[in-house]
Design an enzyme around this catalytic site. Structure first.
Site, PDB file in Angstrom:
ATOM      1  N   TYR A 142       0.831  -1.215   0.000  1.00  0.00           N
ATOM      2  CA  TYR A 142       0.000   0.000   0.000  1.00  0.00           C
ATOM      3  C   TYR A 142       0.867   1.267   0.000  1.00  0.00           C
ATOM      4  O   TYR A 142       0.573   2.231  -0.706  1.00  0.00           O
ATOM      5  CB  TYR A 142      -0.908  -0.051   1.226  1.00  0.00           C
ATOM      6  CG  TYR A 142      -1.923   1.050   1.358  1.00  0.00           C
ATOM      7  CD1 TYR A 142      -3.098   1.039   0.606  1.00  0.00           C
ATOM      8  CD2 TYR A 142      -1.737   2.090   2.274  1.00  0.00           C
ATOM      9  CE1 TYR A 142      -4.048   2.035   0.761  1.00  0.00           C
ATOM     10  CE2 TYR A 142      -2.686   3.085   2.440  1.00  0.00           C
ATOM     11  CZ  TYR A 142      -3.838   3.054   1.676  1.00  0.00           C
ATOM     12  OH  TYR A 142      -4.784   4.040   1.829  1.00  0.00           O
ATOM     13  N   LYS A 186       0.820   4.111  -2.787  1.00  0.00           N
ATOM     14  CA  LYS A 186       0.444   5.496  -2.474  1.00  0.00           C
ATOM     15  C   LYS A 186       1.585   6.483  -2.741  1.00  0.00           C
ATOM     16  O   LYS A 186       1.343   7.650  -3.069  1.00  0.00           O
ATOM     17  CB  LYS A 186      -0.047   5.592  -1.027  1.00  0.00           C
ATOM     18  CG  LYS A 186      -1.388   4.883  -0.793  1.00  0.00           C
ATOM     19  CD  LYS A 186      -2.440   5.289  -1.829  1.00  0.00           C
ATOM     20  CE  LYS A 186      -3.855   5.035  -1.372  1.00  0.00           C
ATOM     21  NZ  LYS A 186      -4.850   5.358  -2.430  1.00  0.00           N
TER      22      LYS A 186
END
Ligand SMILES: NC(=O)c1ccc[n+]([C@@H]2O[C@H](COP(=O)([O-])OP(=O)(O)OC[C@H]3O[C@@H](n4cnc5c(N)ncnc54)[C@H](O)[C@@H]3O)[C@@H](O)[C@H]2O)c1
Length: 253
Positions: free
Chosen positions: A154, A158
C-alpha cells in the site's frame, strides 16, 4: 474564463466512504457525477443522495483495474452523462501484512487497484479533457506513502500515486488539465474499521488512540477529504498542479 456548462465528474470507489462523500460534495458544487464502484447496485445510495438533492448522477459498475471495463465505463458515462472532465481516482483496497508474510497476489491486488486503476482511468478520461481544453484529476495518496509497518504494498502504491500525479501534471498541463494528489491521514471509514478489526481493537478505541496522536486531536472524516478534492477540482484552481496535499490534522514529514 469559466464555463456555464455543467462539468461531468467521475469518482471511483464512490459507493461508500471518502468516494461517496466526494461524489456528493462535487454534486453540491454543481457537477454531474458518475459514481463508479465494483458493484453497480452498491452505488445506489450515493446516487440517490445526489438526485434527492436535485443533482445528476449515474451509477456505473466497473473494476478500475480491468482495462476493458474501464473503457466501457467511460464510454457509457460520456454517452449518458456527458464528456467527463473531472476525475477522482479514489478506489482502493488494503491487503496488509508484514513483508515476510505478504503474498505476491496481495502485492499485485493493491498495486493493481491503486496504480493500474488510476492509470487506466486517467488514460480513458484524458481524451475528453484534452478535447474540452479543461480537466481536473485528483488522485488519492495517503500518509502511508511515507512508510507504514505492514503496508509495503500500500505504501508503495500510495507513493507511486504521487509520482504518477506529478507526471500527469507535466504532460497534460498544456491542455488545461491539472493533476493533484490528496494524501489523507486517519479517516474514519470501513477501511480503517477493517484495520481495527485486524489488529483486534474496537473501532471506537482505535479512533481514540489515533486521535491522541493527531495535533487537532480528532480523526478525519470523509467530508474532510471531499473538501480538499473540491478545492483542487474548482474552476478557479487552474494554476495549482502537481501538488500533494496531506490532509491529516497536522503536519507530516
Ligand atoms: N480511510 C483512510 O484512513 C484513508 C487514508 C489514506 C488514504 N485513503 C484512501 O482513500 C481512498 C478511499 O478510502 P476509504 O477509506 O473510503 O475506503 P473504503 O474501503 O471505505 O472504500 C473504497 C471503495 O473502493 C471500492 N473499490 C475497491 N476496489 C475497487 C476496484 N477495483 N474498482 C472499483 N472500485 C473499487 C470499494 O468497493 C469501496 O467502495 C482509498 O484510495 C484509500 O486508500 C484512505
Amino acid at each position: 474564463m469559466f464555463t456555464t456548462e455543467q462539468r461531468v465528474a467521475v469518482v471511483t470507489g464512490a459507493a461508500r466512504g471518502i468516494g461517496a462523500a466526494t461524489a456528493i460534495r462535487l454534486a453540491e458544487e454543481g457537477r454531474a457525477v458518475a459514481v463508479i464502484d465494483l458493484d453497480e447496485a452498491a452505488c445506489a445510495d450515493t446516487v440517490g443522495k445526489i438526485t434527492a438533492a436535485g443533482g445528476r448522477a449515474l451509477a456505473v459498475g466497473a473494476d478500475v483495474s480491468d482495462e476493458a471495463q474501464v473503457e466501457a465505463a467511460v464510454t457509457r458515462i460520456a454517452a449518458e452523462l456527458g464528456a467527463p472532465t473531472i476525475l477522482v481516482n479514489n478506489a482502493g483496497v488494503l491487503r496488509d501484512n508484514l513483508l515476510f508474510k505478504m503474498s505476491a497476489s496481495d502485492w499485485d491486488t493493491v498495486l493493481g487497484v491503486h496504480l493500474r486503476g488510476a492509470f487506466l482511468m486517467s488514460r480513458a478520461v484524458q481524451k475528453h479533457m484534452v478535447d474540452a481544453e479543461f480537466g481536473r484529476i485528483v488522485n488519492l495518496s495517503s500518509s502511508s506513502a511515507l512508510g507504514n509497518r505492514g503496508q509495503v504494498n500500500y505504501s508503495a502504491a500510495k507513493a507511486g500515486m504521487q509520482g504518477f500525479t506529478k507526471t500527469l501534471a507535466i504532460e497534460l498541463g498544456k491542455f488545461g488539465v491539472t493533476a493533484n494528489a490528496v494524501a489523507p491521514g486517519f479517516i474514519a471509514t470501513d477501511m480503517t474499521a477493517a484495520t481495527a478489526e485486524r489488529v483486534g481493537m474496537g473501532f471506537e478505541d482505535f479512533q481514540k488512540a489515533a486521535a491522541s496522536q493527531i495535533p487537532v486531536r480528532r480523526v478525519g472524516y470523509p467530508e474532510d477529504i471531499a473538501n480538499a478534492v473540491a478545492f483542487f477540482t474548482a474552476e478557479a484552481a487552474g494554476f495549482v498542479s502537481g501538488q500533494v496535499l496531506y490532509v491529516a490534522g497536522g503536519p507530516l514529514n
